[in-house]
Design a protein around this motif. Structure first.
Motif, PDB file in Angstrom:
ATOM      1  N   ASN A 130       0.078 -18.385  27.805  1.00 58.02           N
ATOM      2  CA  ASN A 130       0.977 -19.441  28.267  1.00 58.02           C
ATOM      3  C   ASN A 130       0.617 -20.684  27.490  1.00 58.02           C
ATOM      4  OD1 ASN A 130       2.878 -20.926  29.710  1.00 58.02           O
ATOM      5  ND2 ASN A 130       1.873 -20.706  31.701  1.00 58.02           N
ATOM      6  N   ASP A 133      -0.494 -26.096  29.725  1.00 56.13           N
ATOM      7  CA  ASP A 133       0.309 -27.203  30.252  1.00 56.13           C
ATOM      8  C   ASP A 133      -0.522 -28.366  30.790  1.00 56.13           C
ATOM      9  OD1 ASP A 133       2.921 -26.009  29.892  1.00 56.13           O
ATOM     10  OD2 ASP A 133       2.403 -24.634  31.494  1.00 56.13           O
ATOM     11  N   ASN A 145       8.306 -21.431  26.297  1.00 55.66           N
ATOM     12  CA  ASN A 145       7.639 -20.164  26.042  1.00 55.66           C
ATOM     13  C   ASN A 145       8.473 -19.188  25.212  1.00 55.66           C
ATOM     14  OD1 ASN A 145       5.254 -20.889  27.135  1.00 55.66           O
ATOM     15  ND2 ASN A 145       5.475 -19.751  29.052  1.00 55.66           N
ATOM     16  N   THR A 207      11.766 -24.011  31.695  1.00 57.34           N
ATOM     17  CA  THR A 207      12.397 -24.797  30.630  1.00 57.34           C
ATOM     18  C   THR A 207      13.149 -23.813  29.750  1.00 57.34           C
ATOM     19  OG1 THR A 207      10.347 -24.596  29.409  1.00 57.34           O
ATOM     20  CG2 THR A 207      10.700 -26.664  30.576  1.00 57.34           C
TER      21      THR A 207
HETATM   22  N1  GLU Z   1       4.550 -23.219  30.382  1.00 60.27           N
HETATM   23  C1  GLU Z   1       5.466 -23.406  31.440  1.00 60.27           C
HETATM   24  C2  GLU Z   1       4.920 -22.823  32.745  1.00 60.27           C
HETATM   25  O1  GLU Z   1       4.133 -21.927  32.718  1.00 60.27           O
HETATM   26  C3  GLU Z   1       6.782 -22.738  31.214  1.00 60.27           C
HETATM   27  C4  GLU Z   1       7.468 -23.053  29.933  1.00 60.27           C
HETATM   28  C5  GLU Z   1       8.799 -22.320  29.865  1.00 60.27           C
HETATM   29  O2  GLU Z   1       9.380 -22.009  30.922  1.00 60.27           O
HETATM   30  O3  GLU Z   1       9.273 -22.072  28.760  1.00 60.27           O
HETATM   31  O4  GLU Z   1       5.311 -23.248  33.801  1.00 60.27           O
END
Ligand code: GLU
Length: 255
Positions: A130, A133, A145, A207
């Motif tokens: 991931n 963040d 992502n 996102t």
């Molecule tokens: N890194 C974010 C999370 O784990 C999500 C990013 C995305 O949804 O592209 O909440």
């Protein structure tokens, strides 16, 4: 096959931000089975912020940076706890890798990350990635992502990238607005017409959206890797995708 699979927040969590237990259990079961069949699996999982929102009892996804980072710190823990628990049931060992944009841009750090990832695959572990963040601010953010998954697929020279989302694939028009919209099952080349089909981001906890997915397809297709966008509502769809049967939208890598 070496397969990178990205799951979006909308696949993992209910709109409350709480875990979608049935779905995540099924996902871990199918991924374990695909690994048992001899495939190498790398999972790129969103959901840190979304799950943090749920666990902290926040009413909605925070908009300020410290709020998002605090939610991610709580949610990432929860996410890995669940993956560890569920994959352990099928005797698979998970590993966590959290990256920022500077880990990709900096040559030494990128090399370190590659070495770790390849060693984990050699050891038979299941790497789960991931974005980090809690420290990724605007200057060093990868951003979403879909992009992270494309970068990872490229760097591990994957055979296939699968993006599981809350939509069946790429449509000829916005399926929420146009009842005549048709699912496009195969895209041989990402033309300006195809790029124009991307609408706005749809989910309130994650996102990304179609635009980031099409950019991810451009990136991996150029590296000769096929990419599939499919609905993660039924993780069994992964069996069809891996067999090459029609499911979602397949973007064909340049050979
Ligand atoms: N890194 C974010 C999370 O784990 C999500 C990013 C995305 O949804 O592209 O909440």
């Amino acid at each position: 096959m070496r397969i990178v699979i990205k799951v979006g927040t909308s696949t993992l969590a209910h709109s409350t931000g709480m875990l979608n237990i049935r779905r995540v259990e099924q996902l871990c079961k199918v991924l374990s089975d695909l690994k048992n069949a001899g495939n190498e699996i790398v999972l790129v999982s969103s959901g840190a912020i979304g799950m943090g929102v749920g666990k902290l009892g926040m009413r909605e996804r925070p908009t300020d940076m410290p709020g998002k980072q605090a939610a991610a710190a709580v949610g990432q823990c929860e996410l890995m706890y669940i993956y560890d628990k569920l994959f352990s049931e099928y005797h698979h060992t998970v590993a966590q890798l959290l990256l920022t944009g500077s880990d990709i841009e900096n040559e030494q750090r990128r090399k370190n990350f590659h070495n770790t990832l390849f060693r984990l695959l050699e050891l038979g572990a299941l790497p789960i990635l991931n974005e980090n963040d809690t420290i990724a601010t605007e200057e060093i953010v990868i951003g979403d992502n879909d992009t992270l998954a494309a970068i990872v697929a490229e760097s591990v020279r994957a055979d296939l990238l699968v993006l599981l989302s809350d939509i069946d694939g790429l449509y000829t028009a916005d399926p929420h607005a146009d009842t005549d919209a048709k699912l496009i099952s195969r895209v041989e080349a990402i033309t300006p017409e195809i790029l124009a089909l991307a609408g706005e981001s749809g989910s309130c906890l994650g996102t990304g959206g179609m635009a980031t997915k099409l950019r991810a397809a451009q990136r991996v297709n150029a590296a000769g890797i096929d990419m599939v966008i499919a609905n993660g509502a039924d993780p069994d769809i992964l069996y069809q995708i891996v067999e090459g049967a029609p499911a979602g939208t397949r973007f064909i890598g340049r050979r």
